[in-house]
Design an enzyme around this catalytic site. Structure first.
Site, PDB file in Angstrom:
ATOM      1  N   GLY A  18       0.834   0.907  -5.076  1.00 40.68           N
ATOM      2  CA  GLY A  18      -0.313   0.101  -4.639  1.00 40.68           C
ATOM      3  C   GLY A  18      -1.496   0.964  -4.230  1.00 40.68           C
TER       4      GLY A  18
ATOM      5  CG  HIS B  93       9.018  -2.218 -17.034  1.00 40.24           C
ATOM      6  ND1 HIS B  93       8.519  -1.086 -17.634  1.00 40.24           N
ATOM      7  CD2 HIS B  93       9.092  -1.937 -15.705  1.00 40.24           C
ATOM      8  CE1 HIS B  93       8.297  -0.160 -16.713  1.00 40.24           C
ATOM      9  NE2 HIS B  93       8.649  -0.653 -15.528  1.00 40.24           N
TER      10      HIS B  93
ATOM     11  CG  ASP C 200       2.384  -2.070   3.169  1.00 38.12           C
ATOM     12  OD1 ASP C 200       2.484  -1.535   2.058  1.00 38.12           O
ATOM     13  OD2 ASP C 200       3.368  -2.205   3.951  1.00 38.12           O
TER      14      ASP C 200
ATOM     15  CB  ALA D  30      -0.926  -0.010   1.206  1.00 43.02           C
TER      16      ALA D  30
ATOM     17  CB  ILE E 163       3.183  -3.776 -10.274  1.00 43.20           C
ATOM     18  CG1 ILE E 163       1.826  -3.905 -10.992  1.00 43.20           C
ATOM     19  CG2 ILE E 163       3.759  -2.377 -10.458  1.00 43.20           C
ATOM     20  CD1 ILE E 163       0.831  -2.796 -10.731  1.00 43.20           C
ATOM     21  CB  SER E 164       7.353  -6.060  -7.277  1.00 49.26           C
ATOM     22  OG  SER E 164       6.219  -6.021  -6.446  1.00 49.26           O
TER      23      SER E 164
HETATM   24  N1  NAD Z   1       6.099  -2.523 -13.342  1.00 48.17           N
HETATM   25  C1  NAD Z   1       6.024  -1.206 -13.341  1.00 48.17           C
HETATM   26  O1  NAD Z   1       5.659  -0.606 -14.363  1.00 48.17           O
HETATM   27  C2  NAD Z   1       6.344  -0.427 -12.097  1.00 48.17           C
HETATM   28  C3  NAD Z   1       6.034   0.936 -12.017  1.00 48.17           C
HETATM   29  C4  NAD Z   1       6.328   1.613 -10.828  1.00 48.17           C
HETATM   30  C5  NAD Z   1       6.894   0.951  -9.753  1.00 48.17           C
HETATM   31  N2  NAD Z   1       7.186  -0.356  -9.875  1.00 48.17           N
HETATM   32  C6  NAD Z   1       7.749  -1.115  -8.756  1.00 48.17           C
HETATM   33  O2  NAD Z   1       6.715  -1.310  -7.790  1.00 48.17           O
HETATM   34  C7  NAD Z   1       7.298  -1.511  -6.505  1.00 48.17           C
HETATM   35  C8  NAD Z   1       6.623  -0.592  -5.491  1.00 48.17           C
HETATM   36  O3  NAD Z   1       6.922   0.746  -5.758  1.00 48.17           O
HETATM   37  P1  NAD Z   1       6.361   1.910  -4.797  1.00 48.17           P
HETATM   38  O4  NAD Z   1       6.796   3.186  -5.371  1.00 48.17           O
HETATM   39  O5  NAD Z   1       4.925   1.666  -4.514  1.00 48.17           O
HETATM   40  O6  NAD Z   1       7.199   1.612  -3.452  1.00 48.17           O
HETATM   41  P2  NAD Z   1       6.771   1.994  -1.970  1.00 48.17           P
HETATM   42  O7  NAD Z   1       7.984   1.859  -1.134  1.00 48.17           O
HETATM   43  O8  NAD Z   1       6.040   3.278  -1.957  1.00 48.17           O
HETATM   44  O9  NAD Z   1       5.725   0.842  -1.578  1.00 48.17           O
HETATM   45  C9  NAD Z   1       6.076  -0.489  -1.437  1.00 48.17           C
HETATM   46  C10 NAD Z   1       5.255  -1.062  -0.298  1.00 48.17           C
HETATM   47  O10 NAD Z   1       5.493  -2.460  -0.228  1.00 48.17           O
HETATM   48  C11 NAD Z   1       5.387  -2.800   1.132  1.00 48.17           C
HETATM   49  N3  NAD Z   1       5.953  -4.118   1.387  1.00 48.17           N
HETATM   50  C12 NAD Z   1       7.263  -4.469   1.473  1.00 48.17           C
HETATM   51  N4  NAD Z   1       7.365  -5.786   1.748  1.00 48.17           N
HETATM   52  C13 NAD Z   1       6.106  -6.269   1.833  1.00 48.17           C
HETATM   53  C14 NAD Z   1       5.563  -7.550   2.077  1.00 48.17           C
HETATM   54  N5  NAD Z   1       6.323  -8.624   2.304  1.00 48.17           N
HETATM   55  N6  NAD Z   1       4.204  -7.676   2.095  1.00 48.17           N
HETATM   56  C15 NAD Z   1       3.411  -6.620   1.875  1.00 48.17           C
HETATM   57  N7  NAD Z   1       3.863  -5.377   1.640  1.00 48.17           N
HETATM   58  C16 NAD Z   1       5.199  -5.200   1.608  1.00 48.17           C
HETATM   59  C17 NAD Z   1       6.110  -1.682   1.849  1.00 48.17           C
HETATM   60  O11 NAD Z   1       5.795  -1.643   3.230  1.00 48.17           O
HETATM   61  C18 NAD Z   1       5.631  -0.470   1.076  1.00 48.17           C
HETATM   62  O12 NAD Z   1       4.494   0.119   1.673  1.00 48.17           O
HETATM   63  C19 NAD Z   1       8.800  -1.240  -6.696  1.00 48.17           C
HETATM   64  O13 NAD Z   1       9.490  -2.463  -6.834  1.00 48.17           O
HETATM   65  C20 NAD Z   1       8.862  -0.447  -7.983  1.00 48.17           C
HETATM   66  O14 NAD Z   1      10.102  -0.552  -8.625  1.00 48.17           O
HETATM   67  C21 NAD Z   1       6.934  -1.060 -11.022  1.00 48.17           C
HETATM   68  O1  LMR Z   2      11.298   3.408 -13.046  1.00 47.65           O
HETATM   69  C1  LMR Z   2      11.071   2.632 -12.119  1.00 47.65           C
HETATM   70  O2  LMR Z   2      11.968   2.127 -11.447  1.00 47.65           O
HETATM   71  C2  LMR Z   2       9.661   2.314 -11.741  1.00 47.65           C
HETATM   72  C3  LMR Z   2       8.820   1.820 -12.860  1.00 47.65           C
HETATM   73  O3  LMR Z   2       9.347   0.659 -13.448  1.00 47.65           O
HETATM   74  C4  LMR Z   2       8.525   2.874 -13.878  1.00 47.65           C
HETATM   75  O4  LMR Z   2       8.765   2.636 -15.063  1.00 47.65           O
HETATM   76  O5  LMR Z   2       8.030   3.944 -13.484  1.00 47.65           O
END
Ligand code: NAD
Ligand code: LMR
Length: 313
Positions: A13, A176, A33, A9, A119-120
């Site tokens: 998220g 990606h 979360d 979250a 997404i991670s």
């Molecule tokens: N695929 C895509 O296009 C894309 C785009 C943006 C971000 N991302 C990725 O998404 C992920 C999240 O990014 P964000 O900006 O939201 O980060 P963020 O730090 O704001 O949020 C991540 C959340 O995950 C929680 N978390 C960690 N371990 C956990 C677990 N075991 N169970 C449940 N929750 C847990 C954390 O407490 C935190 O609240 C990153 O890996 C980022 O690189 C991917």
């Molecule tokens: O750039 C990043 O690390 C996060 C995500 O994959 C994005 O493209 O915004």
């Protein structure tokens, strides 16, 4: 009754959950979360916008209580760390692989029929990890990256053309990653006409480059990676599945010979519907595009190799 769970979250998220609720994509959205109280607080805050924004979706939050996620139709995994300026997404593998694997296993215990949207980051590798560790049919494991990258591609195209982004069409396939994305400039159109009718080759190249480093540019500006477009792109993918929209969206999916690749999850156009991936669409790529896809897949495969090193596979 339709139900979606979003794990993590944080920035992405919570944004994803917010868009899902605002657009009434599901009847129920659960955020989970590990941070005590954060999901509950964000869900309550969002629910207090319901009468202001006029939505009926019920949002709830929980701290690591997977029972609350039971019987979800779609689950979205955003848990893990984001990159900081100067980092690549691939550098996140050591921390995120363990998180994604355990989260995916827990989700499946309570929602055995769910479709999983990963997404991670590094997203293609995390999708491959989910595929390998859960043993689900490939139509139920979907990596979200291409929807976001294509949206950025359309944004940069619209900026170059001086038009509304809804007037352009374009897709990004491949991994990606900053160097693995393939904006398909040859297929991009403005009002149905090839963009080469309106933009010089240099300008098109500039748009493609801006698209590829779109995430890195935002990370440099924000100090952490982006969340508004990523969260909305996650919700867009969920909606296409839950509402059986049969939309053509590039997603990271398991390839079994398509595009000449096997044993990998990588971004290709797919039809999204109630079964998740309804169909992989093979585009008539030219030799240069085929070579770019092979190089992209090779790079993704190299990162997948690190899953063994970090003990995730
Ligand atoms: N695929 C895509 O296009 C894309 C785009 C943006 C971000 N991302 C990725 O998404 C992920 C999240 O990014 P964000 O900006 O939201 O980060 P963020 O730090 O704001 O949020 C991540 C959340 O995950 C929680 N978390 C960690 N371990 C956990 C677990 N075991 N169970 C449940 N929750 C847990 C954390 O407490 C935190 O609240 C990153 O890996 C980022 O690189 C991917
Ligand atoms: O750039 C990043 O690390 C996060 C995500 O994959 C994005 O493209 O915004």
């Amino acid at each position: 009754m339709s139900k979606v769970t979003v794990v993590g979250a944080g920035n992405v998220g919570a944004t994803c959950a917010n868009v899902l609720a605002f657009n009434e994509v599901a009847d129920e959205v659960v955020m989970l979360d590990v941070k005590e109280g954060v999901s509950e607080g964000k869900a309550m805050d969002m629910m207090q916008t319901a009468q202001l924004l006029g939505f009926d979706t019920t949002l709830t939050g929980c701290t690591n209580d997977y029972a609350q996620t039971a019987d979800s139709d779609v689950v979205v995994i955003t848990s893990g760390i984001p990159r900081k300026p100067g980092m690549t997404r691939e550098e996140l593998i050591g921390v995120n692989a363990g998180i994604v694997k355990s989260v995916a296993e827990n989700l499946l215990k309570y929602s055995p029929n769910a479709i999983i949207v990963v997404i991670s980051n590094p997203m293609d590798t995390m999708t491959y990890l989910a595929l390998k560790s859960l043993g689900l049919p490939k139509n139920r494991i979907i990596g979200m990256g291409g929807a976001l990258d294509s949206s950025r591609f359309k944004y940069f195209l619209s900026q170059a053309l001086g038009c509304n982004a809804n007037e352009v069409e374009g897709m990004v396939i491949g991994g990606h990653g900053d160097t693995t994305m393939i904006p398909l400039t040859r297929f991009a159109t403005y009002k149905g006409l090839p963009i080469s009718n309106f933009l010089s080759a240099e300008k098109i190249e500039e748009v493609a480059k801006s698209t590829m480093v779109g995430g890195a540019t935002l990370t440099g500006l924000l100090g952490t990676s982006a969340w508004y477009a990523p969260g909305a792109a996650g919700a867009f993918v969920v909606e296409a599945i839950l509402h059986n929209q049969m939309k053509l969206v590039p997603c990271s999916v398991s390839l079994e010979g398509e595009y000449g690749e096997t044993d990998i999850c990588c971004g290709v156009p797919v039809i999204l519907g109630k079964n998740g991936i309804e169909k992989i669409v093979e585009l008539p790529l030219d030799e240069a595009e085929k070579a770019a896809f092979k190089a992209s897949a090779d790079a993704v495969r190299k990162v997948n190799g690190a899953l063994k090193e970090v003990g995730a596979l």
